[in-house]
Design an enzyme around this catalytic site. Structure first.
Site, short mmCIF file in Angstrom:
data_model
loop_
_atom_site.label_atom_id
_atom_site.label_comp_id
_atom_site.label_asym_id
_atom_site.label_seq_id
_atom_site.Cartn_x
_atom_site.Cartn_y
_atom_site.Cartn_z
N GLU A 48 0.85 -1.19 0.00
CA GLU A 48 0.00 0.00 0.00
C GLU A 48 0.88 1.25 0.00
O GLU A 48 1.83 1.35 0.78
CB GLU A 48 -0.91 -0.01 1.24
CG GLU A 48 -1.80 1.21 1.36
CD GLU A 48 -2.60 1.21 2.66
OE1 GLU A 48 -3.62 1.90 2.71
OE2 GLU A 48 -2.18 0.50 3.61
N HIS A 56 3.82 0.80 2.47
CA HIS A 56 3.57 -0.02 3.65
C HIS A 56 3.26 -1.44 3.15
O HIS A 56 2.72 -1.62 2.06
CB HIS A 56 2.36 0.48 4.45
CG HIS A 56 2.63 1.73 5.24
ND1 HIS A 56 3.44 2.75 4.80
CD2 HIS A 56 2.16 2.12 6.46
CE1 HIS A 56 3.47 3.72 5.70
NE2 HIS A 56 2.70 3.37 6.72
N TYR A 102 -9.94 -5.32 3.20
CA TYR A 102 -9.07 -4.14 3.28
C TYR A 102 -7.83 -4.33 2.41
O TYR A 102 -7.41 -3.42 1.68
CB TYR A 102 -8.67 -3.90 4.74
CG TYR A 102 -7.67 -2.78 4.92
CD1 TYR A 102 -8.06 -1.45 4.84
CD2 TYR A 102 -6.32 -3.07 5.15
CE1 TYR A 102 -7.14 -0.42 4.99
CE2 TYR A 102 -5.39 -2.05 5.30
CZ TYR A 102 -5.81 -0.73 5.22
OH TYR A 102 -4.89 0.29 5.37
N ASP A 106 -6.71 -2.09 -2.84
CA ASP A 106 -5.77 -1.47 -3.78
C ASP A 106 -5.31 -2.42 -4.88
O ASP A 106 -4.76 -1.98 -5.89
CB ASP A 106 -4.55 -0.93 -3.04
CG ASP A 106 -4.89 0.28 -2.18
OD1 ASP A 106 -5.76 1.07 -2.61
OD2 ASP A 106 -4.31 0.43 -1.09
N GLY A 220 -36.68 -38.17 -44.79
CA GLY A 220 -35.85 -38.81 -45.80
C GLY A 220 -34.87 -39.77 -45.18
O GLY A 220 -34.66 -39.78 -43.97
N SER A 222 -31.28 -41.62 -44.21
CA SER A 222 -30.04 -41.11 -43.65
C SER A 222 -29.06 -40.75 -44.76
O SER A 222 -29.08 -41.30 -45.85
CB SER A 222 -29.43 -42.18 -42.73
OG SER A 222 -28.23 -41.73 -42.17
N ARG A 223 -28.19 -39.79 -44.46
CA ARG A 223 -27.11 -39.35 -45.35
C ARG A 223 -27.63 -38.73 -46.65
O ARG A 223 -27.04 -38.90 -47.71
CB ARG A 223 -26.17 -40.52 -45.64
CG ARG A 223 -25.57 -41.10 -44.37
CD ARG A 223 -24.50 -42.11 -44.62
NE ARG A 223 -24.04 -42.67 -43.35
CZ ARG A 223 -23.07 -43.56 -43.23
NH1 ARG A 223 -22.45 -43.99 -44.31
NH2 ARG A 223 -22.72 -44.02 -42.05
N THR A 224 -28.70 -37.99 -46.51
CA THR A 224 -29.17 -37.21 -47.66
C THR A 224 -28.81 -35.73 -47.49
O THR A 224 -29.18 -34.91 -48.33
CB THR A 224 -30.69 -37.36 -47.82
OG1 THR A 224 -31.33 -37.10 -46.57
CG2 THR A 224 -31.06 -38.75 -48.31
N THR A 227 -29.34 -32.72 -42.19
CA THR A 227 -28.85 -32.03 -40.99
C THR A 227 -27.93 -30.87 -41.34
O THR A 227 -28.11 -29.74 -40.87
CB THR A 227 -28.14 -33.02 -40.06
OG1 THR A 227 -29.07 -34.00 -39.61
CG2 THR A 227 -27.55 -32.30 -38.85
#
Length: 358
Positions: A48, A56, A102, A106, A220, A222-224, A227
């Site tokens: 400080e 200090h 305290y 700082d 549909g 899968s794999r078309t 997603t």
């Protein structure tokens, strides 16, 4: 008259080194090497500067158990660059929480160990709690806020942890990370005209989309490419397998939802999603209800079959009324070919839809 014998008994000790130029890191190392009656659990050093520019040093030491100090020179420390010895004022710290606050004011500090909550404060009452919660709100993150409350309001931390955890999730909520599609929307060159027209009319920002957009069900094999295509259109919520509408996953600022591979027999909030309904709530299993802004369309992705197909689900005799409603709020498309023609997508399409086979 005899001089009173120096004696301090305390579990927490507060040291002040006036006009002390010792580096705070050196003082920390010095304290750690001392042979004491009880092992330190936590040490914090603060440098400080007073108004006249003189430095200090303050130190808080928390011990495993109470110690007795009869040597007032025990904590005298020699400067590492010269032979000057610095002698501290030694006190027992009645409230280590207040002392730590305290020292923190700082910010020029160094510490070791885990701070031990003592639950005592010279600043009692409601104002102290208000100060603690204000500090928690200003901390910048949920984890830091919980640490502040644990330290400054330990009773609330223990008795109200469930509420604190839930409330801080909302206060420090971070939007889900935006999804980055492995392919641009333009790479899907076999999208049926009906789907392209639906996208143009409904997948738009809040200022341009209809008040009640229509949703779409795409069925549909899968794999078309369903997603990856659905996720390439813009900011969206992706819900696969089950619905998680928590703020960690669901973003009310999204343009549309993608519900992928969810059995329609068990789809919670069927009408809210398909009907693009606004301002509705969802109950969560272990938390408070979440408020959904809504008003955005949903892309439902599914495979053929009795536990996947929305068409087969709505064809059931008991779903006659729901089917009539659904046909007014969504369009239904069945894919017979992939949404793309290029072989350059095959690897990523395979890896993506292997995880999400809709």
């Amino acid at each position: 008259m005899r001089t009173p014998r120096f004696r301090i008994q305390a579990k927490n000790v507060f040291l002040t080194y006036p006009k002390c130029s010792i580096p705070k890191e050196h003082l920390l190392s010095f304290i750690q090497t001392l042979s004491l009656q009880s092992n330190p659990k936590f040490i914090k050093i603060c440098r400080e500067l007073h108004q006249n520019g003189e430095p200090h040093l303050h130190a808080l030491i928390q011990f495993e158990g109470k110690i007795t100090i009869t040597n007032n020179r025990l904590f005298d420390c020699v400067h590492p660059s010269c032979s000057t010895s610095f002698h501290p004022n030694i006190q027992g710290a009645k409230s280590s929480s207040d002392v730590k606050s305290y020292l923190d004011k700082d910010g020029d500090t160094v510490e070791w160990g885990q701070f031990q909550i003592d639950g005592r404060s010279a600043r009692g009452g409601q104002q102290s709690a208000n100060d603690a919660y204000a500090k928690a709100l200003n901390s910048g993150s949920k984890s830091e806020a919980l640490n502040v409350i644990r330290e400054l309001v330990p009773k609330d931390f223990v008795l109200q942890f469930h509420n604190l955890n839930s409330n801080l999730d909302r206060i420090f909520q971070e939007p889900p990370a935006p999804y980055v599609s492995p392919f641009p929307c333009s790479s899907f060159d076999q999208v049926p005209v009906e789907i392209e027209e639906w996208v143009a009319d409904n997948v738009r920002d809040s200022a341009a989309r209809p008040w009640r957009p229509n949703s779409i069900v795409i069925e549909g094999d899968s794999r078309t490419g369903k997603t990856i295509w659905a996720r390439s259109l813009g900011p969206h919520n992706y819900l696969c397998g089950h619905l998680d509408l928590s703020p960690k996953v669901f973003n009310n600022a999204a343009w549309y939802n993608v519900i992928d591979d969810v059995d329609p027999h068990y789809l919670k909030h069927f009408k809210e999603f398909m009907g693009s309904q606004r301002d509705w709530q969802s109950n969560t299993k272990y938390g408070k209800p979440v408020q959904i802004k809504g008003g955005i369309p949903t892309i439902f992705l599914c495979n053929p079959g009795p536990t996947s197909s929305y068409k087969e689900f709505l064809a059931e005799e008991k779903q006659e009324a729901l089917k009539a409603w659904a046909l007014k709020n969504a369009i239904f498309i069945t894919l017979t070919e992939p949404l793309y023609s290029g072989s350059n997508q095959s690897h990523s399409q395979t890896s993506q839809e292997a995880s999400h086979p809709a």
